[in-house]
Design a protein around this motif. Structure first.
Motif, mmCIF file in Angstrom:
data_model
loop_
_atom_site.group_PDB
_atom_site.id
_atom_site.type_symbol
_atom_site.label_atom_id
_atom_site.label_comp_id
_atom_site.label_asym_id
_atom_site.label_seq_id
_atom_site.Cartn_x
_atom_site.Cartn_y
_atom_site.Cartn_z
ATOM 1 N N ASN A 273 -11.783 -12.938 11.698
ATOM 2 C CA ASN A 273 -11.291 -13.771 10.592
ATOM 3 C C ASN A 273 -10.974 -12.935 9.348
ATOM 4 O O ASN A 273 -11.490 -13.188 8.267
ATOM 5 N N PRO A 274 -10.114 -11.924 9.478
ATOM 6 C CA PRO A 274 -9.847 -11.041 8.333
ATOM 7 C C PRO A 274 -9.257 -11.764 7.132
ATOM 8 O O PRO A 274 -9.509 -11.383 5.985
ATOM 9 N N ARG A 275 -8.463 -12.814 7.382
ATOM 10 C CA ARG A 275 -7.818 -13.489 6.266
ATOM 11 C C ARG A 275 -8.816 -14.220 5.375
ATOM 12 O O ARG A 275 -8.542 -14.454 4.193
ATOM 13 N N ALA A 276 -9.979 -14.548 5.917
ATOM 14 C CA ALA A 276 -11.027 -15.145 5.091
ATOM 15 C C ALA A 276 -11.526 -14.134 4.057
ATOM 16 O O ALA A 276 -11.873 -14.496 2.927
ATOM 17 N N TYR A 277 -11.541 -12.866 4.436
ATOM 18 C CA TYR A 277 -11.926 -11.788 3.512
ATOM 19 C C TYR A 277 -10.785 -11.524 2.527
ATOM 20 O O TYR A 277 -11.018 -11.359 1.323
ATOM 21 N N PHE A 278 -9.557 -11.482 3.050
ATOM 22 C CA PHE A 278 -8.404 -11.202 2.193
ATOM 23 C C PHE A 278 -8.308 -12.199 1.039
ATOM 24 O O PHE A 278 -8.075 -11.824 -0.105
ATOM 25 N N SER A 279 -8.465 -13.475 1.372
ATOM 26 C CA SER A 279 -8.208 -14.537 0.389
ATOM 27 C C SER A 279 -9.138 -14.474 -0.815
ATOM 28 O O SER A 279 -8.809 -14.969 -1.891
ATOM 29 N N LEU A 280 -10.305 -13.847 -0.656
ATOM 30 C CA LEU A 280 -11.281 -13.762 -1.744
ATOM 31 C C LEU A 280 -11.241 -12.416 -2.457
ATOM 32 O O LEU A 280 -11.970 -12.209 -3.426
ATOM 33 N N SER A 281 -10.397 -11.512 -1.988
ATOM 34 C CA SER A 281 -10.366 -10.161 -2.553
ATOM 35 C C SER A 281 -9.404 -10.065 -3.734
ATOM 36 O O SER A 281 -8.584 -10.959 -3.967
ATOM 37 N N ARG A 282 -9.477 -8.935 -4.457
ATOM 38 C CA ARG A 282 -8.506 -8.673 -5.514
ATOM 39 C C ARG A 282 -7.167 -8.253 -4.904
ATOM 40 O O ARG A 282 -6.102 -8.645 -5.351
ATOM 41 N N ALA A 283 -7.241 -7.435 -3.869
ATOM 42 C CA ALA A 283 -6.029 -6.985 -3.164
ATOM 43 C C ALA A 283 -6.455 -6.335 -1.851
ATOM 44 O O ALA A 283 -7.605 -5.906 -1.693
ATOM 45 N N VAL A 284 -5.507 -6.252 -0.927
ATOM 46 C CA VAL A 284 -5.721 -5.558 0.339
ATOM 47 C C VAL A 284 -5.075 -4.178 0.230
ATOM 48 O O VAL A 284 -3.977 -4.041 -0.314
ATOM 49 N N ILE A 285 -5.777 -3.159 0.733
ATOM 50 C CA ILE A 285 -5.282 -1.780 0.642
ATOM 51 C C ILE A 285 -4.989 -1.238 2.038
ATOM 52 O O ILE A 285 -5.786 -1.407 2.964
ATOM 53 N N LEU A 286 -3.835 -0.585 2.172
ATOM 54 C CA LEU A 286 -3.460 0.093 3.407
ATOM 55 C C LEU A 286 -3.003 1.495 3.034
ATOM 56 O O LEU A 286 -2.041 1.656 2.282
ATOM 57 N N ALA A 287 -3.683 2.506 3.545
ATOM 58 C CA ALA A 287 -3.411 3.894 3.117
ATOM 59 C C ALA A 287 -2.784 4.748 4.217
ATOM 60 O O ALA A 287 -2.835 5.967 4.171
ATOM 61 N N SER A 288 -2.137 4.130 5.185
ATOM 62 C CA SER A 288 -1.696 4.816 6.401
ATOM 63 C C SER A 288 -0.708 5.953 6.165
ATOM 64 O O SER A 288 0.126 5.906 5.267
ATOM 65 N N HIS A 289 -0.792 6.960 7.053
ATOM 66 C CA HIS A 289 0.225 8.010 7.097
ATOM 67 C C HIS A 289 1.543 7.426 7.614
ATOM 68 O O HIS A 289 2.624 7.815 7.180
ATOM 69 N N TYR A 290 1.443 6.514 8.595
ATOM 70 C CA TYR A 290 2.632 5.870 9.162
ATOM 71 C C TYR A 290 2.230 4.519 9.732
ATOM 72 O O TYR A 290 1.059 4.264 10.036
ATOM 73 N N GLU A 291 3.200 3.628 9.858
ATOM 74 C CA GLU A 291 2.991 2.313 10.435
ATOM 75 C C GLU A 291 4.206 1.942 11.273
ATOM 76 O O GLU A 291 5.298 2.487 11.078
ATOM 77 N N GLY A 292 4.018 0.981 12.193
ATOM 78 C CA GLY A 292 5.167 0.383 12.851
ATOM 79 C C GLY A 292 5.753 -0.669 11.941
ATOM 80 O O GLY A 292 6.964 -0.857 11.854
#
Length: 380
Positions: A273-292
């Motif tokens: 249930n990651p979106r339950a965590y997202f909705s209460l956060s200040r922001a979501v961070i993604l630091a990837s070198h690359y993504e699809g």
């Protein structure tokens, strides 16, 4: 297909939609490990699991892949499907190899490209000169087979426009192509949050960020933790929740210890249930070198919050432009990421409402329809 991460979740969603539309779907799963990130494909008529071992860019890994391809050939001969959907360039390659075994059936296939395999194949070679030469040879051979297999597919699906454009630079020119964003899949249940995470997220005195990514070199948790440590020197009330698991988790925990931030970073493990965590956060961070693509940041926006992401070659910039939100920083730039975190702390929280765009571009039905239209062009 592989059973880890966003590609697996997308495939599971597509299978569910296809079964509802009357298709009979069998799923062959190539798994590297037993993990809570795996998907079980409940809607499929049958699920066949095949274990994959070894690096694809080694001689041992290459020999094992040939063995897997032979088994795949036998499965396809037994099942006699009307069409194959090969999720990722890696799976496409295995099917392409499987066609060379005696008695193999030639089935029309769609290569569903989820990842920037060009970046994936640019691995750091070993320092030993002989091993480096062998590894580089394996990389070159696999890249050639990958591209050949993709070019000979009956149809191609790319999960974003920038990924398609990246492949165009390799000389790919195919007459049946669909560009289809992956679906923003809702949480399947109302499971409770991790107790520590819940206390942080509901504490108005704390400002908590969330990162949902497996512990793998691609996701660059090292830059994230170094940037977060730097930002915490300015704001001691920030917190970071890491969702996911993976081979590098112990190394990343050790890095958090050495940076002196273990008490403000929570390793919450894999959750459904990651979106339950997202909705209460200040922001979501993604630091990837690359993504699809970087579907996790679409799901952040679908949850009502913005994101901070590395501006890697494919994905995040397109998402930022389509949804008109988000902060982009150069990949592997500790100072830039730390500054972005600090800026989010300094400014009032931005609540995002992009529900119309999410429904139009990232719904499960939209994704399934795009694939079905391509399938109909091929089969009929």
């Amino acid at each position: 297909m592989n059973n880890i991460g966003g590609a697996a979740r997308t495939a599971d969603s597509l299978i569910s939609c296809q079964v509802k539309d009357g298709y009979k779907v069998s799923t062959v799963v190539l798994t590297y490990l037993d993990s809570l990130w795996t998907v079980d494909f409940k809607a499929a008529e049958q699920v066949i699991i095949m274990k994959v071992a070894g690096s694809q860019f080694s001689i041992g890994g290459t020999i094992h892949q040939i063995s897997i391809a032979k088994q795949l050939s036998q499965i396809i001969t037994n099942e006699k499907p009307d069409i194959l959907i090969c999720h990722t360039a890696f799976v496409t390659k295995l099917y392409y190899i499987s066609k060379f075994f005696p008695g193999s059936l030639s089935i029309p296939y769609i290569s569903y490209i989820h990842t920037d395999y060009i970046a994936e194949s640019q691995v750091k070679v070993k320092t030993d000169s002989i091993k480096a030469a062998v590894q580089q040879l394996c990389i070159n051979i696999h890249s050639l087979i990958n591209l050949t297999a993709i070019k000979q597919a009956s149809g191609l699906v790319f999960v974003c426009k920038t990924l398609y454009e990246r492949f165009l630079k390799l000389g790919l020119n195919h007459r049946r192509i669909a560009i289809s964003y992956n679906p923003a899949i809702p949480d399947p249940n109302n499971l409770p949050l991790d107790s520590t995470a819940k206390s942080w997220l509901n504490n108005s005195q704390l400002i908590t960020f969330v990162c949902a990514a497996r512990f793998h070199h691609q996701k660059d948790h090292k830059t994230l933790l170094k940037a977060f440590a730097k930002a915490s020197e300015t704001y001691s009330n920030i917190r970071l929740i890491l969702l996911g698991d993976g081979d590098l988790e112990t190394d990343i925990q050790a890095l958090a210890d050495s940076l002196g931030i273990r008490d403000i970073v929570l390793f919450a493990g894999s959750v459904s249930n990651p979106r339950a965590y997202f909705s209460l956060s200040r922001a979501v961070i993604l630091a990837s070198h690359y993504e699809g693509f970087g579907m996790v940041i679409v799901e952040a926006v679908a949850s009502g919050v913005t994101f901070i992401s590395s501006d890697c070659p494919v994905g995040p910039r397109e998402i930022s432009e389509v949804l008109k939100c988000g902060t982009l920083v150069p990949p592997s730039d500790v100072n830039a990421l730390a500054s972005a975190i600090i800026e989010h702390v300094k400014t009032p929280q931005e609540k995002i409402d992009r529900s119309d765009e999410i429904e139009r571009l990232f719904s499960e039905s939209s994704c399934a329809k795009n694939l079905e239209l391509l399938m109909q062009q091929i089969i009929y």
